[in-house]
Enzyme design. Sequence first.
Site, short mmCIF file in Angstrom:
data_model
loop_
_atom_site.label_atom_id
_atom_site.label_comp_id
_atom_site.label_asym_id
_atom_site.label_seq_id
_atom_site.Cartn_x
_atom_site.Cartn_y
_atom_site.Cartn_z
N LEU A 54 0.34 -10.20 3.85
CA LEU A 54 0.17 -9.47 5.27
C LEU A 54 -0.94 -8.18 4.56
O LEU A 54 -0.43 -7.85 3.29
CB LEU A 54 1.21 -8.80 6.27
N GLY A 99 3.78 -12.88 2.74
CA GLY A 99 3.04 -12.98 3.58
C GLY A 99 2.36 -14.17 3.26
O GLY A 99 2.22 -15.20 3.90
N ASN A 123 9.70 -11.06 -0.50
CA ASN A 123 9.98 -9.42 -1.26
C ASN A 123 10.52 -8.63 -0.18
O ASN A 123 10.13 -7.68 0.04
CB ASN A 123 9.83 -8.93 -2.29
N GLU A 124 9.87 -8.52 1.12
CA GLU A 124 10.10 -8.00 2.08
C GLU A 124 10.90 -6.48 2.23
O GLU A 124 10.52 -5.63 2.46
CB GLU A 124 10.10 -8.04 3.33
C1 LIG Z 1 15.16 -7.35 12.49
C2 LIG Z 1 13.93 -7.81 11.88
C3 LIG Z 1 12.34 -6.65 11.76
C4 LIG Z 1 11.79 -7.89 11.83
C5 LIG Z 1 10.10 -6.56 12.54
C6 LIG Z 1 9.05 -7.21 11.56
C7 LIG Z 1 8.80 -5.57 10.60
C8 LIG Z 1 7.28 -5.95 9.44
C9 LIG Z 1 7.49 -7.81 9.41
C10 LIG Z 1 6.05 -7.46 8.03
C11 LIG Z 1 6.05 -8.14 7.64
C12 LIG Z 1 5.36 -8.37 5.91
C13 LIG Z 1 4.94 -9.19 5.07
C14 LIG Z 1 3.93 -8.38 4.27
O1 LIG Z 1 3.18 -9.70 3.56
S1 LIG Z 1 4.06 -7.63 3.43
C15 LIG Z 1 3.11 -7.94 1.87
C16 LIG Z 1 4.47 -7.83 0.81
N1 LIG Z 1 3.26 -8.33 -0.37
C17 LIG Z 1 3.62 -6.91 -1.53
O2 LIG Z 1 4.48 -6.75 -1.58
C18 LIG Z 1 2.68 -7.27 -2.47
C19 LIG Z 1 2.24 -6.26 -2.84
N2 LIG Z 1 1.10 -6.38 -4.67
C20 LIG Z 1 1.25 -6.23 -5.25
O3 LIG Z 1 2.26 -7.19 -6.15
C21 LIG Z 1 0.14 -6.44 -6.42
O4 LIG Z 1 -1.08 -6.15 -5.49
C22 LIG Z 1 -0.39 -8.10 -6.74
C23 LIG Z 1 0.86 -8.58 -7.87
C24 LIG Z 1 -0.37 -9.00 -5.54
C25 LIG Z 1 -1.89 -8.04 -8.01
O5 LIG Z 1 -1.64 -6.84 -8.95
P1 LIG Z 1 -2.98 -6.48 -9.61
O6 LIG Z 1 -2.15 -5.97 -10.39
O7 LIG Z 1 -4.12 -7.67 -9.77
O8 LIG Z 1 -3.11 -5.37 -7.82
P2 LIG Z 1 -3.05 -4.27 -7.60
O9 LIG Z 1 -2.06 -3.94 -7.72
O10 LIG Z 1 -4.23 -3.04 -9.15
O11 LIG Z 1 -4.28 -4.02 -6.34
C26 LIG Z 1 -5.12 -3.88 -5.95
C27 LIG Z 1 -5.33 -3.25 -4.84
O12 LIG Z 1 -4.87 -4.30 -4.05
C28 LIG Z 1 -4.56 -2.98 -2.86
N3 LIG Z 1 -3.15 -3.81 -2.58
C29 LIG Z 1 -1.79 -4.57 -2.88
N4 LIG Z 1 -1.41 -5.25 -2.07
C30 LIG Z 1 -1.86 -5.30 -1.24
C31 LIG Z 1 -1.64 -5.75 0.39
N5 LIG Z 1 -0.47 -6.64 0.70
N6 LIG Z 1 -1.78 -5.18 1.34
C32 LIG Z 1 -2.87 -4.25 1.07
N7 LIG Z 1 -3.39 -3.83 0.02
C33 LIG Z 1 -2.74 -3.98 -1.01
C34 LIG Z 1 -3.67 -2.24 -3.72
O13 LIG Z 1 -2.83 -0.86 -3.51
C35 LIG Z 1 -4.80 -1.92 -4.82
O14 LIG Z 1 -5.67 -1.18 -4.74
P3 LIG Z 1 -7.01 0.24 -4.66
O15 LIG Z 1 -7.87 -0.91 -5.58
O16 LIG Z 1 -7.31 0.53 -3.70
O17 LIG Z 1 -5.65 0.88 -5.74
#
Ligand SMILES: CCCCCCCCCCC/C=C/C(=O)SCCNC(=O)CCNC(=O)[C@H](O)C(C)(C)COP(=O)(O)OP(=O)(O)OC[C@H]1O[C@@H](n2cnc3c(N)ncnc32)[C@H](O)[C@@H]1OP(=O)(O)O
Length: 248
Positions: A54, A99, A123-124
């Site tokens: 997400l 997500g 990994n939330e």
């Molecule tokens: C009791 C029950 C209660 C429930 C209530 C609900 C609760 C809420 C539930 C919400 C569920 C959430 C689900 C999700 O999916 S959350 C997202 C999880 N994702 C991650 O943890 C991944 C994060 N990203 C990374 O680890 C790396 O970016 C990755 C390995 C994917 C790639 O690495 P790489 O080195 O190639 O790239 P960068 O890290 O340099 O990233 C480049 C740019 O992209 C931005 N970025 C990365 N991931 C995200 C993202 N998920 N969303 C938005 N933006 C993201 C990162 O910041 C860099 O940005 P800049 O270029 O501006 O620096």
Amino acid sequence: MGVAVIKLKNPPVNSLSLEVLTEFVISLEKLENDKTFRGVIVTSDCPGIFSAGLDLTEMCGKSQAHYAEYWRAVQELWLRLYLSNLVLIAAINGVSPAGGCLMSLTCDYRVLADNPKYNMGLNETLLGIVAPSWFKDTLVNTVGHRTAERALQLGLLFPPAEALRVGMVDQVVPEDQVHSTALSVMAQWLAVPDHARQLTKNLMRKPTADRLVKQRDADIQYFLRFISRDSIQKSLRVYLDKLRQKKG
Ligand SMILES: CCCCCCCCCCC/C=C/C(=O)SCCNC(=O)CCNC(=O)[C@H](O)C(C)(C)COP(=O)(O)OP(=O)(O)OC[C@H]1O[C@@H](n2cnc3c(N)ncnc32)[C@H](O)[C@@H]1OP(=O)(O)O
């Protein structure tokens, strides 16, 4: 044989923004309504990244109305994918946290490229947030209760061999064979008469989907309360800052 390919393309990391979610649902709906298609391969156009999950910027520092619209779109994509009449095969050609992993778990079969960097899992908890019950149900239905319990609490991201061992994916193949493997698996699934396979899929999945359908609005309200908490917003900001600082 009526197979479409949906290639996610939202560089740099294929995060599931509101726009991506909306376009995905529209594409899927078109394919569902076009009887020439019986199967879809879901894959990524971003090298090394299936989807970063997400879009964190959609859940951070925005209005309540935006959060509600975003969460409804997340629910919609999950429901459409999970209950799709099409055969869905995930050709996972990159890392797929949270997500991104969930999206692949809604498919009928998962082929993962054998690259130690291509971790996948929900990994939330490592972000200080919680996978909602329907994320949890999707994982439990795939890997079983005990593996899901441990994986969810610890926010585990599994490398390919481990993902295969716990049943999170069905096959791990060399990176250059992901697409061809997905195609041959598709042929096997399409050899089964559609009506029998679709009814069976529905039998397996509808009870899980119905739990969300029956309480969609309540789920949105729950999400709004959770995501608006100062502590949660702070966790998300810290996590995003860490991602951004990685480069510096
Ligand atoms: C009791 C029950 C209660 C429930 C209530 C609900 C609760 C809420 C539930 C919400 C569920 C959430 C689900 C999700 O999916 S959350 C997202 C999880 N994702 C991650 O943890 C991944 C994060 N990203 C990374 O680890 C790396 O970016 C990755 C390995 C994917 C790639 O690495 P790489 O080195 O190639 O790239 P960068 O890290 O340099 O990233 C480049 C740019 O992209 C931005 N970025 C990365 N991931 C995200 C993202 N998920 N969303 C938005 N933006 C993201 C990162 O910041 C860099 O940005 P800049 O270029 O501006 O620096």
